[in-house]
Scaffold this active site. Sequence first.
Site, mmCIF file in Angstrom:
data_model
loop_
_atom_site.group_PDB
_atom_site.id
_atom_site.type_symbol
_atom_site.label_atom_id
_atom_site.label_comp_id
_atom_site.label_asym_id
_atom_site.label_seq_id
_atom_site.Cartn_x
_atom_site.Cartn_y
_atom_site.Cartn_z
ATOM 1 N N SER A 204 68.523 15.870 59.269
ATOM 2 C CA SER A 204 67.102 15.742 59.584
ATOM 3 C C SER A 204 66.693 16.781 60.620
ATOM 4 O O SER A 204 67.466 17.115 61.527
ATOM 5 C CB SER A 204 66.826 14.334 60.120
ATOM 6 O OG SER A 204 65.547 14.233 60.686
ATOM 7 N N ALA B 210 66.946 16.547 53.642
ATOM 8 C CA ALA B 210 67.183 17.300 54.880
ATOM 9 C C ALA B 210 66.014 18.220 55.214
ATOM 10 O O ALA B 210 65.214 18.584 54.350
ATOM 11 C CB ALA B 210 68.457 18.132 54.741
ATOM 12 N N PRO C 64 67.477 10.567 51.402
ATOM 13 C CA PRO C 64 67.760 11.349 52.617
ATOM 14 C C PRO C 64 67.593 12.842 52.371
ATOM 15 O O PRO C 64 68.555 13.546 52.059
ATOM 16 C CB PRO C 64 69.218 10.986 52.924
ATOM 17 C CG PRO C 64 69.803 10.656 51.584
ATOM 18 C CD PRO C 64 68.694 10.022 50.792
ATOM 19 N N LYS D 94 77.167 7.719 48.378
ATOM 20 C CA LYS D 94 76.193 8.466 47.585
ATOM 21 C C LYS D 94 76.872 9.670 46.941
ATOM 22 O O LYS D 94 77.671 10.346 47.576
ATOM 23 C CB LYS D 94 75.040 8.930 48.472
ATOM 24 C CG LYS D 94 73.937 9.698 47.758
ATOM 25 C CD LYS D 94 72.815 10.017 48.736
ATOM 26 C CE LYS D 94 71.660 10.731 48.049
ATOM 27 N NZ LYS D 94 72.023 12.099 47.620
ATOM 28 N N THR E 168 77.473 10.511 52.100
ATOM 29 C CA THR E 168 77.384 11.411 50.952
ATOM 30 C C THR E 168 78.701 12.149 50.787
ATOM 31 O O THR E 168 79.193 12.768 51.730
ATOM 32 C CB THR E 168 76.240 12.422 51.137
ATOM 33 O OG1 THR E 168 74.999 11.704 51.189
ATOM 34 C CG2 THR E 168 76.189 13.412 49.991
ATOM 35 N N HIS F 122 73.004 14.753 43.573
ATOM 36 C CA HIS F 122 72.411 15.458 44.709
ATOM 37 C C HIS F 122 71.181 16.252 44.278
ATOM 38 O O HIS F 122 70.885 17.322 44.803
ATOM 39 C CB HIS F 122 73.442 16.395 45.357
ATOM 40 C CG HIS F 122 73.336 16.481 46.851
ATOM 41 N ND1 HIS F 122 73.906 15.560 47.686
ATOM 42 C CD2 HIS F 122 72.705 17.371 47.657
ATOM 43 C CE1 HIS F 122 73.654 15.881 48.941
ATOM 44 N NE2 HIS F 122 72.912 16.973 48.958
ATOM 45 N N TYR G 52 76.935 12.661 56.827
ATOM 46 C CA TYR G 52 77.873 13.678 56.373
ATOM 47 C C TYR G 52 79.051 13.686 57.341
ATOM 48 O O TYR G 52 78.867 13.712 58.563
ATOM 49 C CB TYR G 52 77.240 15.075 56.387
ATOM 50 C CG TYR G 52 76.295 15.362 55.255
ATOM 51 C CD1 TYR G 52 76.737 15.425 53.937
ATOM 52 C CD2 TYR G 52 74.950 15.613 55.509
ATOM 53 C CE1 TYR G 52 75.861 15.709 52.900
ATOM 54 C CE2 TYR G 52 74.065 15.903 54.481
ATOM 55 C CZ TYR G 52 74.532 15.944 53.179
ATOM 56 O OH TYR G 52 73.657 16.228 52.156
ATOM 57 N N ARG H 61 60.074 11.076 38.560
ATOM 58 C CA ARG H 61 58.747 11.615 38.788
ATOM 59 C C ARG H 61 57.634 10.600 38.512
ATOM 60 O O ARG H 61 56.462 10.914 38.721
ATOM 61 C CB ARG H 61 58.512 12.850 37.893
ATOM 62 C CG ARG H 61 59.418 14.039 38.187
ATOM 63 C CD ARG H 61 59.131 14.640 39.554
ATOM 64 N NE ARG H 61 59.897 15.865 39.779
ATOM 65 C CZ ARG H 61 61.108 15.894 40.294
ATOM 66 N NH1 ARG H 61 61.724 14.746 40.623
ATOM 67 N NH2 ARG H 61 61.741 17.043 40.495
#
Length: 393
Positions: free
Chosen positions: A126, A96, A94, A249, A175, A273, A149, A308
Site C-alpha cells: 500500500s 498495491a 489488495p 491467495k 499471497t 494475480h 507478502y 467486471r
Amino acid sequence: MTNTTTATAQAALSTIPPDIRCAQDYERLAQQFMVLPHYEYVAGGCGRDITVAANLNAFALWAIYPRLLRDVTAGHTRLTLGQQAFPHPVFMAPVAFQQLAHPAGEIDTARAAQAMRSCMVSSTLSSVRMEDVAAVASNGGSPRWFQLYFQPQQNDTLDLINRAVNTGYSVIVVTLDASIQAASLRAQRAGFRMPQDCVAANLRDHTAPANITLSPGESRVFQGIMRDAPTWKDLEWLMTQTSLPVWVKGVLHPDDARALQNMGVAGIIVSNHGGRSLDGAPASLDALPAIRAAVGTSFPLLLDSGIRSGSDIFKALALGADAVLIGRLQMYALSVAGALGVAHMIKLLCEELEICMSLAGCATLKEINRGALVRCGTSATSTDFPPHDNSHE
C-alpha cells in the site's frame, strides 16, 4: 506531463459522471483520469497479457438460465465466512500503490469500503500505512483484512503481522503466487516507471533488500530472485505466529488447494494475480470448479481476476466461490471520482448482482449453484461439479 503520483490526465471528480451506467463504465473513463503510463500499468498484467485476456474471456463462456415464477421478495446477499458476517459478497482486493490512481490512494478506498460495508483487503505494498487505512475503516466497523507478502528478513514479516494484529485487522491473507513480477509489455512500451514518491509505506522502516551477489554460472532467476521466495516451511512458520485466521491467495491447482486445506488455512483465494504473475496461467474462473471439488462444499473460497459486472459475480458464485474480490475496477473508479467513485462502483456491482439473482430465480447466495449456468453453445445443464454451501451458517 510528468510521471508522478499527482500528475493525472484530469483531476478526479467530486460527483459521479452522468454517463456512468454500469460498473464497467469506470474502466472506459479511467483513461481520461490517469496518465497513460499509470493506466497501462494498472490495465496490463505481465508479458503479453495472455492471462489478462483469458480472465475476461472465461466469464463470456457461460450463460445464465433465467427462471420463471420464483418469489424472491425476501431476497438478500448476506453471507458468513468463518465468524464474520458480510452484507454482500463484493470485497476490495489488495491492490498495491493506489496513489497511482488518486492522490488519496488507499485512504479513499477505505472510506468507500466503510460506506458500503465492503471488506477491504489492505496490501503490504500500500502507498499508505496500514494503520492509517485501519483508522478510516474502523470508524464504521467495516471488516478489514491485511494482505501479507513474505519479506526477505523473517523479523520484518513478523513486524507486519504484529502491526496488523495491533491495528485491528481480523484476517491475514498471504499471497504466494507472486515471487516474480514484471510489468507487462504494454506498460513497458508506455514508459511506465514507479514514481519516486509512490512507495510501499508499510515497509519504510524495514531492512533494505540486499544486493544479489551471484557466483559464476548461477542464474539471476533461480539463485537470485527466487532466493527469498517462500516455501511450505515459511507458511508453516507463519501459522504459528498469529492466532488470526490465515487465508492463502494465489491458488490455481487443486492439489495445492487440498494441501493448504489439510495444513489448516482458514480459506483460499482462487487467483492468478489478475494476470500479473505467470503469463499463460489459466483463468481464475476456469480453475475454480476443480478447486471447489477438491476442498469440498463448505470450505471458504473467494475468487478474483476478471470481474467486471454483477453477472460475472453470479457466475463465480455458481461455479464455487463464496465471494469475490474486485481489483482493477477499484483502481479505475478511484481515479475517476475518489472514494465516491469506488463506493458507487460497489453499489452498481451489488445491484447488478441482485438483478441477475432475481431473474435467475435465486433469492439468496446459497441458491446460486452450477445448475444456474449453461456453457455457451450447449443446451444441457452439466452436473460435473457438486453443489456447495455459500452461506457457511
